[in-house]
Design a protein around this motif. Structure first.
Motif, PDB file in Angstrom:
ATOM      1  N   GLY A 169       0.799  -1.226   0.000  1.00 46.68           N
ATOM      2  CA  GLY A 169       0.000   0.000   0.000  1.00 46.68           C
ATOM      3  C   GLY A 169       0.824   1.265   0.000  1.00 46.68           C
ATOM      4  O   GLY A 169       2.013   1.274   0.351  1.00 46.68           O
ATOM      5  N   GLY A 170       0.207   2.336  -0.455  1.00 43.65           N
ATOM      6  CA  GLY A 170       0.800   3.676  -0.367  1.00 43.65           C
ATOM      7  C   GLY A 170       1.954   3.933  -1.325  1.00 43.65           C
ATOM      8  O   GLY A 170       2.662   4.935  -1.182  1.00 43.65           O
ATOM      9  N   SER A 171       2.148   3.055  -2.305  1.00 44.47           N
ATOM     10  CA  SER A 171       3.331   3.159  -3.165  1.00 44.47           C
ATOM     11  C   SER A 171       3.332   4.437  -4.005  1.00 44.47           C
ATOM     12  O   SER A 171       4.364   5.085  -4.154  1.00 44.47           O
ATOM     13  CB  SER A 171       3.388   1.930  -4.075  1.00 44.47           C
ATOM     14  N   GLN A 172       2.183   4.794  -4.530  1.00 49.51           N
ATOM     15  CA  GLN A 172       2.137   5.999  -5.357  1.00 49.51           C
ATOM     16  C   GLN A 172       2.251   7.252  -4.512  1.00 49.51           C
ATOM     17  O   GLN A 172       2.954   8.193  -4.869  1.00 49.51           O
ATOM     18  CB  GLN A 172       0.854   6.014  -6.195  1.00 49.51           C
ATOM     19  N   ARG A 173       1.576   7.269  -3.378  1.00 44.69           N
ATOM     20  CA  ARG A 173       1.596   8.460  -2.526  1.00 44.69           C
ATOM     21  C   ARG A 173       3.014   8.744  -2.036  1.00 44.69           C
ATOM     22  O   ARG A 173       3.459   9.888  -1.980  1.00 44.69           O
ATOM     23  CB  ARG A 173       0.647   8.269  -1.340  1.00 44.69           C
ATOM     24  N   PRO A 229       0.734  -7.269   5.881  1.00 40.30           N
ATOM     25  CA  PRO A 229       1.626  -6.184   6.314  1.00 40.30           C
ATOM     26  C   PRO A 229       1.343  -4.914   5.504  1.00 40.30           C
ATOM     27  O   PRO A 229       1.161  -4.962   4.302  1.00 40.30           O
ATOM     28  CB  PRO A 229       3.023  -6.727   5.988  1.00 40.30           C
ATOM     29  N   ARG A 230       1.284  -3.784   6.221  1.00 40.22           N
ATOM     30  CA  ARG A 230       1.025  -2.512   5.548  1.00 40.22           C
ATOM     31  C   ARG A 230       2.211  -1.576   5.692  1.00 40.22           C
ATOM     32  O   ARG A 230       2.893  -1.581   6.711  1.00 40.22           O
ATOM     33  CB  ARG A 230      -0.164  -1.799   6.211  1.00 40.22           C
ATOM     34  N   ASN A 231       2.412  -0.765   4.689  1.00 44.54           N
ATOM     35  CA  ASN A 231       3.440   0.266   4.776  1.00 44.54           C
ATOM     36  C   ASN A 231       3.013   1.352   5.755  1.00 44.54           C
ATOM     37  O   ASN A 231       1.826   1.534   6.003  1.00 44.54           O
ATOM     38  CB  ASN A 231       3.675   0.896   3.390  1.00 44.54           C
ATOM     39  N   PRO A 232       4.006   2.085   6.306  1.00 44.98           N
ATOM     40  CA  PRO A 232       3.674   3.184   7.219  1.00 44.98           C
ATOM     41  C   PRO A 232       2.707   4.163   6.547  1.00 44.98           C
ATOM     42  O   PRO A 232       2.879   4.482   5.364  1.00 44.98           O
ATOM     43  CB  PRO A 232       5.025   3.870   7.451  1.00 44.98           C
TER      44      PRO A 232
END
Lengths: 304, 304
Positions: A169-173, A229-232
């Motif tokens: 998650g959150g890779s683009q942001r 597992p999620r990214n920060p």
């Protein structure tokens, strides 16, 4: 009809048109539909072929640092080859470049491209440069894989443990989608030391990509919300499952192999068990904290 | 500085950036700069790799019949493989497709693509479909060539006779650039029966492409205006030399082989001797009716 749905339906028609290309050539081991095509090679090898196109304003912003775009253009194909259990070898690069500020922009693009190619031992041996209103870059990559190391997305077995190679998650942001590390070392470690039943890289998000793995393997998957597992900064499960461009590995091992992996890899790499494959249903179900099962919609189309 | 010249200069800088990719990989027999890259293959074979991108409004008009565009997208790569003395094998197709009228346009594009692929025995085994404002299609093709049949553009010898495989010019005006016949049979006939010293396909026009062959072979070329075959309606020599997109073969043979070709091929194929290679000067000179020599400017950049 809703414009979005209509568009999805149209993409499905495109996918259909593309599937008609299926070939009877006995040299083709795997045609369209996996991370890379597989062809017969010399001796104990298979050849791998993959391609990834990046389009300005679709895959990256107009003003984006073109070093990073060049890097990513190579990295996505490296990730595809790794997800087959293989090693990347050669690349050809096509680019459509706008006239404006041509030399400077091309230099940045090719610098990033060269940097990633060198890092992963890829030789850029040709290409085709053209004029274009919008910047478009398309990288073709060949690779090779020992026959015994080839891993398809169709090989998952009932009861297999499902793993991902990192938080999602959150890779683009975060911008990570432009400078991610393709999981070449991890894939090499896995195919060398374990019997990996199925593997692919996560480009469109765990939700969609696991649905594809299920479809290819003709099985269902049950994943546990608490184990993903999620990214920060990734606050919702929907983001972890749907953001996409994680470029982590998604793979499955038989339970005994899975137990061995947990012991073996401690300290060097970290792999996260997130669920198991099942014959009990088709598609992906998410086990929430309350023990309830949430069904995911079927996969949309991207690659062919 | 003139905008046109500035642009040419900028493209030269792009070419320079690209040349930095030259590799030390011993598996690479020929890197960027010929019709296709050449890599070591099994036994008596080399592998061939080429890519060609077509961009809407640059390589074809916005309203063009997409069957023809699809056909051409495959045919240009088939032509590249043939010009190396090889046979095409596999293709991967990348496309950027506008949303508007997506399904119908994609169907037409892939129909043309499939038609050409089947005709030349090419298996389409993968690709990547994306959204894009402008239609762009990029075909990556592999081929193979017996080592003894490989022909580069760098192999021309002093005194060689220069041939083309058909009349030149007017390809875009007549629409032929969209449904030309890649000279696969002719190339096969040539490499099977003759010692072809140098060969390439004519994509940018005889003037520019012969200049490239000269540069690669470190020789000059003298061609005879009266001997250059022109397509119907092509009135000037400048058009025959400069229109481009002929997709005929340009090749050179030692004089004895050249004489044998004239006798051998009568009736089946027609090859046109147009001049000879020389060490007397660099570049291309045209012998006009008056016997005068006209020098051609040095080649511009296109491929890498």
């Amino acid at each position: 009809m809703d414009a979005y749905l209509k568009n999805i339906k149209e993409w499905a028609l495109v996918a259909q048109a593309v599937r008609r290309f299926r070939t009877a050539d006995p040299s083709v081991v795997v045609g369209p539909g996996d991370d890379a095509a597989v062809i017969r090679g010399p001796k104990e090898l298979y050849g791998l072929l993959t391609v990834d196109m990046l389009v300005e304003s679709v895959h990256f912003k107009k003003g984006e640092d073109l070093r990073r775009v060049g890097y990513k253009a190579v990295a996505v194909s490296v990730s595809d080859i790794a997800a087959m259990g293989g090693e990347p070898r050669f690349a050809l690069v096509s680019a459509g470049l706008p006239r404006k500020d041509l030399a400077r922009r091309a230099q940045a693009l090719f610098a990033g491209l060269g940097q990633c190619a060198r890092r992963y031992g890829v030789s850029v041996i040709g290409g085709d440069i053209n004029r274009s209103d919008r910047l478009v870059i398309d990288v073709f990559m060949t690779g090779e894989v020992k026959k015994k190391n080839l891993v398809l997305r169709s090989g998952a077995k009932d009861g297999d443990t499902i793993f991902v190679s990192g938080p999602l998650g959150g890779s683009q942001r975060s911008g990570r989608h432009l400078f991610f590390v393709p999981r070449v070392k991890e894939a090499r470690f896995l195919v060398k030391n374990f019997k990996v039943n199925a593997m692919m890289d996560l480009s469109d998000g765990l939700g969609m990509d696991l649905s594809r793995l299920c479809e290819a393997s003709r099985l269902g998957a049950e994943i546990f919300e608490d184990d993903i597992p999620r990214n920060p900064g990734v606050k919702t499960m929907a983001a972890a499952l749907g953001d996409g461009e994680d470029y982590e590995l998604l793979f499955t091992l038989a339970p005994a192999q899975a137990r061995r992996l947990s012991a073996y890899s401690a300290g060097r790499f970290h792999f996260y068990p997130i669920g198991r494959m099942t014959t009990a249903f088709k598609g992906v179900r998410i086990c929430t904290r309350g023990g309830l099962l949430k069904k995911l919609p079927p996969p949309k189309f991207r690659h062919f």
